[in-house]
Design a protein around this motif. Structure first.
Motif, mmCIF file in Angstrom:
data_model
loop_
_atom_site.group_PDB
_atom_site.id
_atom_site.type_symbol
_atom_site.label_atom_id
_atom_site.label_comp_id
_atom_site.label_asym_id
_atom_site.label_seq_id
_atom_site.Cartn_x
_atom_site.Cartn_y
_atom_site.Cartn_z
ATOM 1 N N THR A 45 13.360 0.697 -7.906
ATOM 2 C CA THR A 45 13.652 -0.139 -9.070
ATOM 3 C C THR A 45 13.983 0.835 -10.192
ATOM 4 O OG1 THR A 45 12.269 -2.040 -8.474
ATOM 5 C CG2 THR A 45 12.641 -1.687 -10.808
ATOM 6 N N LEU A 46 15.154 0.661 -10.809
ATOM 7 C CA LEU A 46 15.579 1.602 -11.858
ATOM 8 C C LEU A 46 15.482 0.909 -13.210
ATOM 9 C CD1 LEU A 46 18.938 2.781 -10.192
ATOM 10 C CD2 LEU A 46 16.627 3.548 -9.663
ATOM 11 N N ASP A 47 14.514 1.314 -14.019
ATOM 12 C CA ASP A 47 14.350 0.698 -15.339
ATOM 13 C C ASP A 47 14.852 1.691 -16.403
ATOM 14 O OD1 ASP A 47 13.668 -1.176 -17.239
ATOM 15 O OD2 ASP A 47 11.511 -0.970 -17.025
ATOM 16 N N TRP A 48 14.685 1.292 -17.653
ATOM 17 C CA TRP A 48 15.039 2.140 -18.795
ATOM 18 C C TRP A 48 16.476 2.682 -18.677
ATOM 19 C CZ3 TRP A 48 10.243 5.812 -19.975
ATOM 20 C CH2 TRP A 48 9.140 5.017 -20.270
ATOM 21 N N GLY A 49 17.394 1.830 -18.270
ATOM 22 C CA GLY A 49 18.794 2.250 -18.170
ATOM 23 C C GLY A 49 19.006 3.373 -17.178
ATOM 24 N N GLY A 50 18.073 3.549 -16.240
ATOM 25 C CA GLY A 50 18.196 4.595 -15.216
ATOM 26 C C GLY A 50 17.266 5.772 -15.451
ATOM 27 N N ALA A 51 16.551 5.793 -16.589
ATOM 28 C CA ALA A 51 15.715 6.962 -16.909
ATOM 29 C C ALA A 51 14.339 6.901 -16.265
ATOM 30 C CB ALA A 51 15.564 7.106 -18.419
ATOM 31 N N GLN A 52 13.852 5.694 -16.003
ATOM 32 C CA GLN A 52 12.539 5.553 -15.357
ATOM 33 C C GLN A 52 12.766 4.890 -13.998
ATOM 34 O OE1 GLN A 52 8.406 4.374 -16.958
ATOM 35 N NE2 GLN A 52 9.421 2.419 -16.687
ATOM 36 N N ARG A 53 12.548 5.646 -12.937
ATOM 37 C CA ARG A 53 12.865 5.153 -11.595
ATOM 38 C C ARG A 53 11.578 5.011 -10.793
ATOM 39 N NH1 ARG A 53 18.699 8.093 -10.462
ATOM 40 N NH2 ARG A 53 19.427 7.728 -12.598
ATOM 41 N N TRP A 54 11.320 3.799 -10.356
ATOM 42 C CA TRP A 54 10.151 3.542 -9.535
ATOM 43 C C TRP A 54 10.564 3.651 -8.080
ATOM 44 C CZ3 TRP A 54 5.806 3.518 -12.199
ATOM 45 C CH2 TRP A 54 5.824 3.100 -13.529
ATOM 46 N N LEU A 55 9.802 4.410 -7.313
ATOM 47 C CA LEU A 55 10.126 4.609 -5.895
ATOM 48 C C LEU A 55 8.908 4.268 -5.061
ATOM 49 C CD1 LEU A 55 11.800 5.803 -3.501
ATOM 50 C CD2 LEU A 55 10.894 8.055 -4.142
ATOM 51 N N LYS A 56 9.086 3.364 -4.093
ATOM 52 C CA LYS A 56 8.030 3.090 -3.116
ATOM 53 C C LYS A 56 8.419 3.862 -1.871
ATOM 54 C CE LYS A 56 5.179 0.166 -3.019
ATOM 55 N NZ LYS A 56 5.263 -1.269 -2.851
ATOM 56 N N SER A 57 7.649 4.872 -1.527
ATOM 57 C CA SER A 57 8.093 5.730 -0.430
ATOM 58 C C SER A 57 6.912 6.455 0.220
ATOM 59 C CB SER A 57 9.078 6.774 -0.980
ATOM 60 O OG SER A 57 9.457 7.675 0.031
ATOM 61 N N ASP A 58 7.046 6.630 1.539
ATOM 62 C CA ASP A 58 6.063 7.425 2.282
ATOM 63 C C ASP A 58 6.558 8.859 2.461
ATOM 64 O OD1 ASP A 58 3.897 5.672 2.805
ATOM 65 O OD2 ASP A 58 5.181 4.559 4.184
ATOM 66 N N ALA A 59 7.661 9.209 1.815
ATOM 67 C CA ALA A 59 8.197 10.577 1.970
ATOM 68 C C ALA A 59 7.155 11.590 1.495
ATOM 69 C CB ALA A 59 9.475 10.727 1.155
ATOM 70 N N ALA A 60 7.269 12.817 2.017
ATOM 71 C CA ALA A 60 6.308 13.865 1.641
ATOM 72 C C ALA A 60 6.392 14.115 0.128
ATOM 73 C CB ALA A 60 6.626 15.142 2.400
ATOM 74 N N PRO A 61 5.221 14.225 -0.540
ATOM 75 C CA PRO A 61 5.218 14.433 -1.997
ATOM 76 C C PRO A 61 6.083 15.602 -2.446
ATOM 77 C CG PRO A 61 3.008 14.012 -1.198
ATOM 78 C CD PRO A 61 3.879 14.086 0.014
ATOM 79 N N GLU A 62 6.069 16.715 -1.656
ATOM 80 C CA GLU A 62 6.850 17.876 -2.122
ATOM 81 C C GLU A 62 8.357 17.579 -2.054
ATOM 82 O OE1 GLU A 62 4.525 17.845 0.159
ATOM 83 O OE2 GLU A 62 5.263 18.603 2.070
ATOM 84 N N VAL A 63 8.761 16.714 -1.126
ATOM 85 C CA VAL A 63 10.186 16.355 -1.027
ATOM 86 C C VAL A 63 10.582 15.526 -2.255
ATOM 87 C CG1 VAL A 63 11.847 14.975 0.325
ATOM 88 C CG2 VAL A 63 10.179 16.448 1.496
ATOM 89 N N SER A 74 0.809 -1.229 0.000
ATOM 90 C CA SER A 74 0.000 0.000 0.000
ATOM 91 C C SER A 74 0.845 1.282 0.000
ATOM 92 C CB SER A 74 -0.921 -0.016 1.223
ATOM 93 O OG SER A 74 -0.109 -0.151 2.370
ATOM 94 N N THR A 75 2.169 1.130 0.104
ATOM 95 C CA THR A 75 3.010 2.340 0.077
ATOM 96 C C THR A 75 2.890 2.990 -1.304
ATOM 97 O OG1 THR A 75 4.547 1.159 1.504
ATOM 98 C CG2 THR A 75 5.383 3.155 0.484
ATOM 99 N N PRO A 76 2.759 4.328 -1.351
ATOM 100 C CA PRO A 76 2.619 4.986 -2.660
ATOM 101 C C PRO A 76 3.760 4.627 -3.614
ATOM 102 C CG PRO A 76 2.189 6.551 -0.903
ATOM 103 C CD PRO A 76 2.661 5.288 -0.239
ATOM 104 N N LEU A 77 3.388 4.416 -4.878
ATOM 105 C CA LEU A 77 4.374 4.117 -5.918
ATOM 106 C C LEU A 77 4.544 5.357 -6.786
ATOM 107 C CD1 LEU A 77 6.132 1.982 -7.493
ATOM 108 C CD2 LEU A 77 4.114 1.612 -8.913
ATOM 109 N N TRP A 78 5.772 5.856 -6.826
ATOM 110 C CA TRP A 78 6.094 7.032 -7.639
ATOM 111 C C TRP A 78 6.882 6.611 -8.863
ATOM 112 C CZ3 TRP A 78 4.753 12.126 -6.459
ATOM 113 C CH2 TRP A 78 4.187 12.323 -5.200
#
Ligand SMILES: Cc1cc2nc3c(=O)[nH]c(=O)nc-3n(C[C@H](O)[C@H](O)[C@H](O)COP(=O)(O)OP(=O)(O)OC[C@H]3O[C@@H](n4cnc5c(N)ncnc54)[C@H](O)[C@@H]3O)c2cc1C
Length: 327
Positions: free
Chosen positions: A235-253, A213-217
């Motif tokens: 998870t870093l796809d597309w040779g580093g250009a598309q980065r998936w981040l699962k994080s509860d960090a503040a959206p503005e951060v 349930s952690t937000p996926l960015w």
């Protein structure tokens, strides 16, 4: 808007490497027809389930792991037929690559999420399926993986996937058997026996990383940008250009970090109250997109709420609404 019944392959010329299909055609039907001729969609779009259609995929602008090496969905779109907000049926592009005179509307529709009109038909360039494919792995830190992915992407290697997840860099090689063997000999790495399954699971978000349930960015950044200092799992796809981040960090951060790396961050899965899904656009880009929306859909008929979330309220539309001239 229900377009599932508007389906069927209109023309498919394997020798010309071109397919034209109605927008409601299931992606699975298109891929099955192509597989029968040992051909494929070069942008390797995800389906995220059984129901994905050609129109939905193009409207979402989705591309899979092959994207940095073969091209994005929009690079394969040769032409579209659409209905705009004035109920006009329009055709753009055609069935060949050099087909654009004036504004390239067919490619503009990629990623427009149904806000500019209804896509009726799409013509796509397709590719032959590679004769051979091999996935090799390397245990590396994330920053070392970014350096390697960028070094190798600049070399004449038959790369078709470069993704870093759980301390491992996965590299996919595709081409003739000789080319794949030669590239493996040059790069080294351990052969991953379930390579095909790995790339499908990355593409379809079936790996454990994508669950929960952690937000996926989704961060879109220059591929050579070093790891961003953000808490969470990556998870870093597309040779580093598309980065998936699962994080509860503040959206503005998260958005600030993406912006300072020269990119942007989309909240791909999981709603956060008060947080727009799409990265705010710079004012000049926002004004341009509002003008495009107004030109194609002056009465704001198509996905208006989503459109406002993406590009903000169009001033012309607001004025016309106040005057009771549009919905
Ligand atoms: C930011 C984002 C997050 C997503 N997250 C998930 C997720 O977590 N899980 C998941 O399973 N899927 C997710 N998806 C994928 C999406 O919901 C669909 O699964 C996929 O797009 C294909 O389904 P579909 O063809 O049925 O299109 P739909 O889901 O019906 O539509 C997808 C979009 O395309 C537009 N569209 C569809 N057909 C046309 C057409 N003919 N002309 C113009 N516009 C059209 C729609 O208006 C809509 O905006 C996400 C998509 C986006 C953009």
């Amino acid at each position: 808007m229900h377009l599932a019944l508007h389906q069927g392959i209109v023309t498919y010329e394997p020798t010309e490497l071109v397919i034209t299909a109605r927008s409601g055609t299931p992606l699975s039907a298109i891929e099955a027809a192509l597989a029968g001729e040992r051909q494929m969609l070069g942008f390797e779009p995800p389906r995220f389930g059984d129901g994905a259609t050609l129109g939905g995929t193009i409207a979402c602008g989705f591309s899979g792991p092959r994207r940095p090496f073969a091209g994005a969905a929009r690079d394969f779109v040769l032409g579209v037929k659409m209905i705009n907000g004035k109920a006009e049926v329009l055709s753009f592009g055609g069935q060949v690559m050099k087909n654009v005179a004036g504004y390239d509307v067919s490619r503009l529709l990629c990623g427009s999420l149904g806000t500019l009109g209804v896509i009726l038909e799409v013509s796509l360039k397709v590719l032959p399926t590679p004769a051979s494919e091999l996935t090799v792995t390397f245990e590396l830190s994330a920053n070392d993986a970014i350096v390697r992915m960028n070094e190798w992407a600049a070399q004449p290697l038959p790369l078709s996937g470069a993704c870093y997840s759980e301390d491992t860099l996965y590299i996919r090689l595709s081409g003739t058997e000789t080319a794949v063997k030669a590239a493996h000999a040059r790069l080294g790495g351990d052969v991953h026996k379930k390579g095909s399954e790995y790339w499908t699971n990355v593409k379809e978000h079936r790996r454990e990383f994508f669950g929960g349930s952690t937000p996926l960015w989704r961060l879109s950044v220059p591929p050579a940008a070093m790891m961003l200092d953000l808490p969470g799992k990556w998870t870093l796809d597309w040779g580093g250009a598309q980065r998936w981040l699962k994080s509860d960090a503040a959206p503005e951060v998260i958005r600030r970090a993406a912006t300072s790396a020269g990119g942007q961050a989309t909240l791909f899965r999981g709603a956060i109250a008060g947080t727009p899904r799409f990265h705010p656009l710079p004012p000049a880009m926002q004004a341009l997109q509002q003008r495009i929306k107004h030109a194609l859909d002056p009465a704001g008929l198509f996905n208006c709420a989503l459109s406002q979330e993406m590009i903000g309220e169009c001033p012309t539309h607001t004025k016309m609404k106040a005057a009771g001239r549009v919905l």
